[in-house]
Design a protein around this motif. Structure first.
Motif, PDB file in Angstrom:
ATOM      1  N   HIS A  87       1.435   9.893   5.699  1.00 28.80           N
ATOM      2  CA  HIS A  87       0.385   8.869   5.665  1.00 28.80           C
ATOM      3  C   HIS A  87       0.904   7.479   5.297  1.00 28.80           C
ATOM      4  CE1 HIS A  87      -3.507   7.204   5.630  1.00 28.80           C
ATOM      5  NE2 HIS A  87      -4.174   8.135   4.995  1.00 28.80           N
TER       6      HIS A  87
ATOM      7  N   ALA B  12      -7.032   1.632   5.726  1.00 31.46           N
ATOM      8  CA  ALA B  12      -8.156   2.512   5.422  1.00 31.46           C
ATOM      9  C   ALA B  12      -8.513   2.369   3.945  1.00 31.46           C
ATOM     10  CB  ALA B  12      -7.804   3.955   5.737  1.00 31.46           C
ATOM     11  N   TYR B  13      -9.775   2.552   3.648  1.00 32.69           N
ATOM     12  CA  TYR B  13     -10.215   2.522   2.247  1.00 32.69           C
ATOM     13  C   TYR B  13     -11.295   3.579   2.060  1.00 32.69           C
ATOM     14  CZ  TYR B  13     -14.362  -0.070   3.836  1.00 32.69           C
ATOM     15  OH  TYR B  13     -15.522  -0.431   4.473  1.00 32.69           O
TER      16      TYR B  13
ATOM     17  N   ASP C 216     -12.355   2.261   8.171  1.00 33.87           N
ATOM     18  CA  ASP C 216     -11.296   1.422   8.740  1.00 33.87           C
ATOM     19  C   ASP C 216     -11.582  -0.036   8.399  1.00 33.87           C
ATOM     20  OD1 ASP C 216      -9.357   0.169  10.205  1.00 33.87           O
ATOM     21  OD2 ASP C 216     -10.035   0.886  12.161  1.00 33.87           O
TER      22      ASP C 216
ATOM     23  N   TYR D 116       0.830  -1.205   0.000  1.00 37.61           N
ATOM     24  CA  TYR D 116       0.000   0.000   0.000  1.00 37.61           C
ATOM     25  C   TYR D 116       0.868   1.259   0.000  1.00 37.61           C
ATOM     26  CZ  TYR D 116      -4.544   2.299   1.111  1.00 37.61           C
ATOM     27  OH  TYR D 116      -5.703   3.023   1.077  1.00 37.61           O
TER      28      TYR D 116
ATOM     29  N   THR E 172     -12.882  13.198   6.152  1.00 37.18           N
ATOM     30  CA  THR E 172     -12.387  12.175   7.076  1.00 37.18           C
ATOM     31  C   THR E 172     -13.015  12.372   8.447  1.00 37.18           C
ATOM     32  OG1 THR E 172     -10.278  12.081   5.913  1.00 37.18           O
ATOM     33  CG2 THR E 172     -10.333  11.167   8.128  1.00 37.18           C
TER      34      THR E 172
ATOM     35  N   THR F  58       1.074   4.998   8.501  1.00 32.60           N
ATOM     36  CA  THR F  58      -0.106   4.342   9.057  1.00 32.60           C
ATOM     37  C   THR F  58      -1.336   5.136   8.637  1.00 32.60           C
ATOM     38  OG1 THR F  58      -1.090   3.459  11.112  1.00 32.60           O
ATOM     39  CG2 THR F  58      -0.056   5.637  11.241  1.00 32.60           C
ATOM     40  N   ASP F  59      -2.503   4.653   9.051  1.00 34.53           N
ATOM     41  CA  ASP F  59      -3.745   5.376   8.807  1.00 34.53           C
ATOM     42  C   ASP F  59      -4.178   6.072  10.097  1.00 34.53           C
ATOM     43  OD1 ASP F  59      -4.673   3.217  10.340  1.00 34.53           O
ATOM     44  OD2 ASP F  59      -5.421   2.131   8.594  1.00 34.53           O
TER      45      ASP F  59
ATOM     46  N   ASN G 131      -1.436   0.512   6.811  1.00 35.78           N
ATOM     47  CA  ASN G 131      -2.600   1.179   6.248  1.00 35.78           C
ATOM     48  C   ASN G 131      -3.676   0.171   5.865  1.00 35.78           C
ATOM     49  OD1 ASN G 131      -2.384   4.213   5.854  1.00 35.78           O
ATOM     50  ND2 ASN G 131      -0.354   3.568   5.156  1.00 35.78           N
TER      51      ASN G 131
ATOM     52  N   THR H 169     -13.572   8.048   4.606  1.00 40.29           N
ATOM     53  CA  THR H 169     -12.648   6.937   4.784  1.00 40.29           C
ATOM     54  C   THR H 169     -13.193   5.982   5.838  1.00 40.29           C
ATOM     55  OG1 THR H 169     -11.403   8.310   6.327  1.00 40.29           O
ATOM     56  CG2 THR H 169     -10.601   8.195   4.072  1.00 40.29           C
TER      57      THR H 169
END
Length: 452
Positions: free
Chosen positions: A124, A283-284, A269, A21, A365, A127-128, A281, A267
């Motif tokens: 970023h 998140a989507y 989790d 990612y 977000t 991590t998210d 990461n 976003t």
């Protein structure tokens, strides 16, 4: 850790491969005009004790070994080198810092401090929002018990039951793939929901400032969290659909949208669908389209429609298929060649990464509510989000009775912010506006990181 698993991530020179990612962040969201700098600002009740904060941050990092790295460029790819340096505390003096350099002691994050405030800034790729918040809770807990030793009697269960770490034990519950490359662990082929008609998409006109402007203009709109929650209950919905509906209404009240669709990107989790202790990461994006037909509906009906879109994009099949599609994008970037050269192209004037939002109008977000826990109650006067990126974005935090809707933009045009204020007031929500001025954006620059 099996030998096979270890060999997948560790090179012979002790470097570790980055997550798949991460390729997207280094390819499309690095460089002066593109870096995605996530932030949280804490306003403290007392003057900051930097010596105790330093010890608190260093101790917290021992619980998050995956963050204790320095990014290096090796054979055209970003790899991670073990980093034993102290966590960097830097004065919040407006100086631009470069992630992964001596500016940040090699880390992909840094703490910026003033007399009574502390801002956490992180690239970023590290991590998210879930991982960022987890690390910060651990740092602030350590700082709390350093400043007020009796607070240790409260115990850590108040946050460890939510997967936040007090030590490194959760790190060792995973194999290397889940720990370092969770997308590969959880991606599966499947049917992915496609709610956006790109041909009908409304996109913002260009801002009145270049993307490589070294600062972002931040403005907070603050409303009562309890009043917003009452509105949520009145409409029989949840926070995200209502925030998205109000955002789309504000955009239509500000721009000539015509017959096009406003698509708010929220976003989500992935751990809510595929439970994991990983801080890679996960998140989507969840796409919430508000068509002209939808915009004509009463607010309750709009929220119902948006909630249905959310539900369809939060199934396990969709999330795993979304992860698979992200891996496909990573493959495409990898196939283009050395990541530093790919980044220069993608973020350049002829590149493909000219819009963070891609197939949406605006990012919104909402990590969720920061509850009134002992850390907050004893240490904090207030808390504010922050996203410093290449284009307009909205970041929402709830802390105590404050729901802060922060607008981040490169330019100074207040039109959208004023439209959102009018929209909130139209729906019975009293608004306080705070212009935070311009904040210097920290960046990741391939020209400045170590090469191995």
């Amino acid at each position: 850790m099996t030998t096979q698993n270890r060999s997948q991530f560790y090179l012979t020179n002790s470097l570790r491969r980055c997550a798949r990612y991460d390729t997207i962040f280094y390819g499309a969201y690095a460089g002066a005009g593109a870096t995605f700098d996530m932030r949280v600002r804490f306003d403290l009740k007392q003057k900051i004790n930097t010596a105790k904060l330093q010890k608190a941050a260093d101790k917290a990092l021992r619980a998050y070994p995956e963050f204790a790295v320095r990014p290096v460029l090796h054979e055209g790819r970003v790899c991670y080198e073990k980093n034993d340096a102290h966590v960097k505390l830097a004065p919040d003096d407006g100086k631009r810092l470069y992630f992964g350099t001596e500016d940040t002691n090699g880390y992909l994050f840094v703490f910026l401090y003033g007399e009574r405030h502390l801002s956490f800034s992180i690239f970023h790729s590290q991590t998210d929002a879930h991982g960022m918040i987890a690390f910060l809770v651990t740092v602030m807990w350590n700082y709390l018990i350093a400043m007020f030793p009796p607070a240790r009697l409260i115990g850590t269960k108040m946050f460890t039951r939510h997967g936040i770490r007090a030590d490194d034990s959760l790190f060792f519950t995973m194999d290397d793939t889940e720990r370092f490359d969770p997308l590969t662990e959880f991606a599966r082929p499947g049917n992915m929901v496609q709610p956006v008609d790109v041909e009908r998409l409304f996109r913002f006109p260009p801002e009145d400032a270049p993307k490589d402007c070294p600062t972002c203009h931040l403005v907070n709109l603050e409303i009562s969290n309890e009043a917003f929650l009452a509105k949520v209950k009145e409409l029989g919905t949840t926070f995200a659909p209502l925030l998205a509906a109000l955002t789309a209404e504000a955009i239509r009240g500000c721009y000539d949208v015509g017959d096009r669709d406003v698509v708010v990107i929220t976003t989500a989790d992935g751990r809510r669908v595929v439970p994991s202790n990983t801080l890679g990461n996960l998140a989507y994006n969840v796409y919430l389209p508000v068509t002209p037909k939808t915009a004509e509906l009463p607010l309750k009906a709009q929220c119902e429609e948006l909630a249905e879109h959310m539900a369809r994009q939060r199934t396990e099949e969709h999330v795993r298929a979304m992860f698979q599609d992200i891996l496909r994008q990573c493959d495409e970037i990898d196939a283009m060649g050395d990541i530093d050269k790919v980044n220069a192209f993608l973020t350049g004037p002829e590149g493909l990464a000219n819009s963070m939002t891609g197939i949406g109008t605006v990012f919104l977000t909402y990590p969720g509510r920061i509850t009134n826990n002992p850390i907050s109650g004893i240490l904090l006067d207030g808390l504010s989000p922050g996203i410093l990126a290449a284009e307009r974005a909205i970041d929402v935090y709830a802390h105590r009775d404050s729901l802060i809707i922060q607008f981040s933009q490169k330019g100074d045009d207040p039109s959208l912010i004023e439209s959102m204020r009018r929209t909130l007031e139209k729906h019975g929500l009293a608004v306080k506006m705070q212009d935070l001025g311009r904040t210097t954006q920290n960046v990741f620059d391939f020209a400045k990181i170590k090469r191995v």
